[in-house]
Design a protein around this motif. Structure first.
Motif, mmCIF file in Angstrom:
data_model
loop_
_atom_site.group_PDB
_atom_site.id
_atom_site.type_symbol
_atom_site.label_atom_id
_atom_site.label_comp_id
_atom_site.label_asym_id
_atom_site.label_seq_id
_atom_site.Cartn_x
_atom_site.Cartn_y
_atom_site.Cartn_z
ATOM 1 N N GLY A 10 1.716 -12.329 9.947
ATOM 2 C CA GLY A 10 1.520 -11.018 9.335
ATOM 3 C C GLY A 10 1.189 -11.187 7.873
ATOM 4 N N ARG A 11 0.884 -10.074 7.239
ATOM 5 C CA ARG A 11 0.599 -10.168 5.807
ATOM 6 C C ARG A 11 0.975 -8.864 5.132
ATOM 7 N NH1 ARG A 11 -2.727 -5.800 5.234
ATOM 8 N NH2 ARG A 11 -4.854 -6.108 5.940
ATOM 9 N N PHE A 12 1.242 -8.995 3.842
ATOM 10 C CA PHE A 12 1.427 -7.822 2.999
ATOM 11 C C PHE A 12 0.374 -7.978 1.924
ATOM 12 C CE2 PHE A 12 3.909 -5.590 -0.471
ATOM 13 C CZ PHE A 12 3.710 -4.320 0.058
ATOM 14 N N ALA A 13 -0.387 -6.911 1.693
ATOM 15 C CA ALA A 13 -1.573 -7.048 0.836
ATOM 16 C C ALA A 13 -1.591 -5.970 -0.246
ATOM 17 C CB ALA A 13 -2.825 -6.970 1.716
ATOM 18 N N PRO A 14 -0.639 -6.018 -1.166
ATOM 19 C CA PRO A 14 -0.574 -4.960 -2.175
ATOM 20 C C PRO A 14 -1.691 -5.058 -3.217
ATOM 21 C CG PRO A 14 1.023 -6.673 -2.682
ATOM 22 C CD PRO A 14 0.400 -7.051 -1.363
ATOM 23 N N SER A 15 -2.083 -3.906 -3.722
ATOM 24 C CA SER A 15 -3.000 -3.862 -4.872
ATOM 25 C C SER A 15 -2.124 -3.782 -6.120
ATOM 26 C CB SER A 15 -3.876 -2.614 -4.802
ATOM 27 O OG SER A 15 -4.517 -2.551 -3.555
ATOM 28 N N PRO A 16 -2.263 -4.725 -7.039
ATOM 29 C CA PRO A 16 -1.350 -4.741 -8.201
ATOM 30 C C PRO A 16 -1.772 -3.737 -9.276
ATOM 31 C CG PRO A 16 -2.812 -6.621 -8.287
ATOM 32 C CD PRO A 16 -3.184 -5.869 -7.050
ATOM 33 N N ILE A 46 -2.746 -10.887 -2.787
ATOM 34 C CA ILE A 46 -2.854 -9.972 -3.922
ATOM 35 C C ILE A 46 -4.255 -9.348 -3.908
ATOM 36 C CG2 ILE A 46 -2.609 -9.744 -6.441
ATOM 37 C CD1 ILE A 46 -0.050 -10.839 -5.131
ATOM 38 N N GLU A 47 -4.324 -8.049 -3.671
ATOM 39 C CA GLU A 47 -5.628 -7.378 -3.545
ATOM 40 C C GLU A 47 -6.052 -6.803 -4.899
ATOM 41 O OE1 GLU A 47 -5.951 -5.124 0.158
ATOM 42 O OE2 GLU A 47 -6.240 -7.103 1.058
ATOM 43 N N ASP A 48 -6.536 -7.708 -5.747
ATOM 44 C CA ASP A 48 -6.884 -7.347 -7.126
ATOM 45 C C ASP A 48 -8.391 -7.301 -7.330
ATOM 46 O OD1 ASP A 48 -7.239 -10.026 -6.755
ATOM 47 O OD2 ASP A 48 -6.231 -10.674 -8.576
ATOM 48 N N ALA A 198 -16.428 -4.887 -1.718
ATOM 49 C CA ALA A 198 -15.751 -3.721 -1.148
ATOM 50 C C ALA A 198 -14.500 -4.168 -0.402
ATOM 51 C CB ALA A 198 -16.691 -2.994 -0.191
ATOM 52 N N TYR A 199 -13.485 -3.350 -0.507
ATOM 53 C CA TYR A 199 -12.211 -3.621 0.166
ATOM 54 C C TYR A 199 -12.413 -3.984 1.643
ATOM 55 C CZ TYR A 199 -8.385 -2.049 3.132
ATOM 56 O OH TYR A 199 -7.471 -1.961 4.143
ATOM 57 N N GLN A 200 -13.211 -3.179 2.373
ATOM 58 C CA GLN A 200 -13.372 -3.386 3.825
ATOM 59 C C GLN A 200 -13.834 -4.815 4.142
ATOM 60 O OE1 GLN A 200 -12.243 -1.087 5.408
ATOM 61 N NE2 GLN A 200 -12.701 0.847 4.396
ATOM 62 N N ALA A 202 -13.794 -7.587 2.068
ATOM 63 C CA ALA A 202 -12.887 -8.639 1.605
ATOM 64 C C ALA A 202 -11.686 -8.780 2.551
ATOM 65 C CB ALA A 202 -12.413 -8.319 0.185
ATOM 66 N N VAL A 203 -11.166 -7.652 2.998
ATOM 67 C CA VAL A 203 -9.978 -7.677 3.864
ATOM 68 C C VAL A 203 -10.276 -8.386 5.188
ATOM 69 C CG1 VAL A 203 -8.659 -6.127 5.369
ATOM 70 C CG2 VAL A 203 -8.691 -5.740 2.927
ATOM 71 N N VAL A 204 -11.445 -8.101 5.744
ATOM 72 C CA VAL A 204 -11.790 -8.706 7.030
ATOM 73 C C VAL A 204 -11.936 -10.226 6.887
ATOM 74 C CG1 VAL A 204 -13.684 -8.876 8.702
ATOM 75 C CG2 VAL A 204 -12.784 -6.645 8.034
ATOM 76 N N VAL A 216 -0.261 -4.698 9.296
ATOM 77 C CA VAL A 216 0.660 -3.554 9.206
ATOM 78 C C VAL A 216 0.377 -2.854 7.884
ATOM 79 C CG1 VAL A 216 3.090 -2.844 9.157
ATOM 80 C CG2 VAL A 216 2.394 -4.851 10.491
ATOM 81 N N ARG A 217 0.140 -1.557 7.924
ATOM 82 C CA ARG A 217 -0.186 -0.829 6.685
ATOM 83 C C ARG A 217 -0.048 0.662 6.928
ATOM 84 N NH1 ARG A 217 -6.402 -2.859 7.047
ATOM 85 N NH2 ARG A 217 -6.973 -1.704 8.904
ATOM 86 N N GLY A 218 -0.301 1.457 5.899
ATOM 87 C CA GLY A 218 -0.136 2.900 5.994
ATOM 88 C C GLY A 218 -1.236 3.545 6.828
ATOM 89 N N ASP A 220 -3.052 5.919 6.230
ATOM 90 C CA ASP A 220 -4.230 6.379 5.490
ATOM 91 C C ASP A 220 -5.394 5.406 5.688
ATOM 92 O OD1 ASP A 220 -2.664 4.498 4.122
ATOM 93 O OD2 ASP A 220 -3.454 5.065 2.171
ATOM 94 N N LEU A 221 -5.100 4.234 6.267
ATOM 95 C CA LEU A 221 -6.162 3.248 6.475
ATOM 96 C C LEU A 221 -6.626 3.182 7.930
ATOM 97 C CD1 LEU A 221 -4.873 0.570 3.970
ATOM 98 C CD2 LEU A 221 -6.968 1.897 3.777
ATOM 99 N N LEU A 222 -6.234 4.193 8.743
ATOM 100 C CA LEU A 222 -6.638 4.172 10.161
ATOM 101 C C LEU A 222 -8.157 4.129 10.334
ATOM 102 C CD1 LEU A 222 -4.263 6.543 12.205
ATOM 103 C CD2 LEU A 222 -4.986 4.242 12.857
HETATM 104 N N1 GLU Z 1 -4.383 -3.227 -0.743
HETATM 105 C C1 GLU Z 1 -4.141 -2.080 0.067
HETATM 106 C C2 GLU Z 1 -3.086 -1.203 -0.584
HETATM 107 O O1 GLU Z 1 -2.349 -1.648 -1.440
HETATM 108 C C3 GLU Z 1 -3.649 -2.428 1.465
HETATM 109 C C4 GLU Z 1 -4.739 -2.882 2.315
HETATM 110 C C5 GLU Z 1 -4.348 -3.352 3.688
HETATM 111 O O2 GLU Z 1 -3.151 -3.514 3.985
HETATM 112 O O3 GLU Z 1 -5.269 -3.600 4.465
HETATM 113 O O4 GLU Z 1 -3.019 -0.039 -0.242
#
Ligand code: GLU
Length: 316
Positions: A10-16, A46-48, A198-200, A202-204, A216-218, A220-222
């Motif tokens: 799994g991963r956690f990918a916060p934007s700082p 780290i999604e910077d 773009a986020y889309q 880079a994330v992939v 796993v994420r909120g 709002d990203l469905l």
């Molecule tokens: N970096 C995004 C955020 O902090 C999360 C992206 C993801 O989990 O795919 O909202």
């Protein structure tokens, strides 16, 4: 048969872009518990990508807050521990360049010089939810075969043509989902005119190269998930599993933001001990029948995803 991906990752990918809040740590805890309850690994990325909003000191605070809760990562973070380093998106430009080249080979990319105002002006009139659907203004009449050359691309954003068909997936919380990208977002940007990724996209690339098996994420990203599955297919990547979590609301019923100081980790750490906060998060997630302080080892055996009904109660 033994497969390479036997270990859940799994991963956690916060934007700082600020201090974490209750909703962010809820996502982090659920993601951590999910993989750790099955002997898996957890990656901190780290999604910077956004240089204006991202700060190292925020990334450091995020790490400090995760460690305060005991949410330790096996790979990633600012120390770049692990084989898929670097784990900060701002340092991964060369990697994105390489995969952009692959995407170019599909013949589905085209340069776009529309400004935001142009895009809003060509919006279909029925879209009342505020979401912008790109009308295809810059889409060439004939696509395919020849990739846009550098001259056509410099100073332009790069857009990816989307198909007019449903992309379906099974979300571990919300169940069967599907979206038609042509209707929901239109051709989307993979690299901005200023060169930012773009986020889309880079994330992939990152999820694939970091061997992530579940995202796993909120919730709002469905919709982003359908875009990401489409990109995964084009790039030949394995599609991970997805669990979208309900967004936690504040007392006024609004989504939490980094500006909600009462729910920020700064305030939460002042008011609660780690086990009190974990107990609150666990009770909210429906892992425990009533509120009681809890440790992560207590929660591992009771971990489960919220049901869509729980999700409704959590406040959508
Ligand atoms: N970096 C995004 C955020 O902090 C999360 C992206 C993801 O989990 O795919 O909202």
């Amino acid at each position: 048969m033994v497969t390479e991906n036997l270990t859940p990752r799994g991963r956690f990918a916060p934007s700082p872009s600020g201090r974490m809040h209750f909703g962010n740590v809820f996502t982090a805890m659920m993601s951590w518990l999910s993989v750790k309850s099955r002997g898996g690994k957890w990656v901190l990325r780290i999604e910077d990508l956004d240089p204006q909003r991202s700060k190292q000191e925020h990334a450091r605070m995020i790490e400090d807050d995760l460690l305060w809760l005991g949410l330790e990562w096996d790979e990633g973070g600012l120390d770049n521990i692990g084989d898929a380093a670097p784990y900060s998106q701002s340092l991964r430009g060369d990697i994105y360049e390489e995969y952009l080249e692959r995407l170019r080979q599909t013949g589905l990319l085209y340069p776009c010089r529309c400004r935001r105002a142009d895009i809003l002006a060509t919006q279909a009139p029925h879209r009342s939810d505020g979401r912008v659907v790109y009308a295809g203004t810059c889409r060439p009449v004939r696509l395919g075969g020849s990739a846009p050359d550098d001259a056509a691309v410099s100073g332009a954003a790069l857009r990816l043509l989307v198909p007019d068909l449903e992309i379906a997936f099974a979300d571990m919380v919300y169940g069967a989902q599907s979206a038609n990208l042509a209707q929901e977002c239109g051709d989307f940007i993979v690299r901005r005119a200023d060169g930012a990724w773009a986020y889309q996209f880079a994330v992939v690339v990152d999820d694939a190269l970091m061997g992530i098996t579940e995202v796993v994420r909120g919730n709002d990203l469905l919709l982003s998930t359908a875009q990401q599955i489409y990109l995964c297919d084009l790039l030949g990547f394995h599609v991970p599993e997805y669990a979208h979590l309900p967004l936690i609301c504040n007392a006024q019923g609004q989504r939490l933001s980094k500006r909600d100081s009462a729910m920020s980790m700064q305030e939460l750490r002042r008011r609660y001990s780690p086990s009190e906060l974990l107990g609150k998060l666990a009770f909210l997630a429906g892992l425990t029948p009533e509120y009681a302080p809890a440790s992560l080892p207590d929660l591992l055996p009771v971990f489960r995803w919220p049901t869509p009904d729980d999700a409704l109660k959590l406040g959508e």
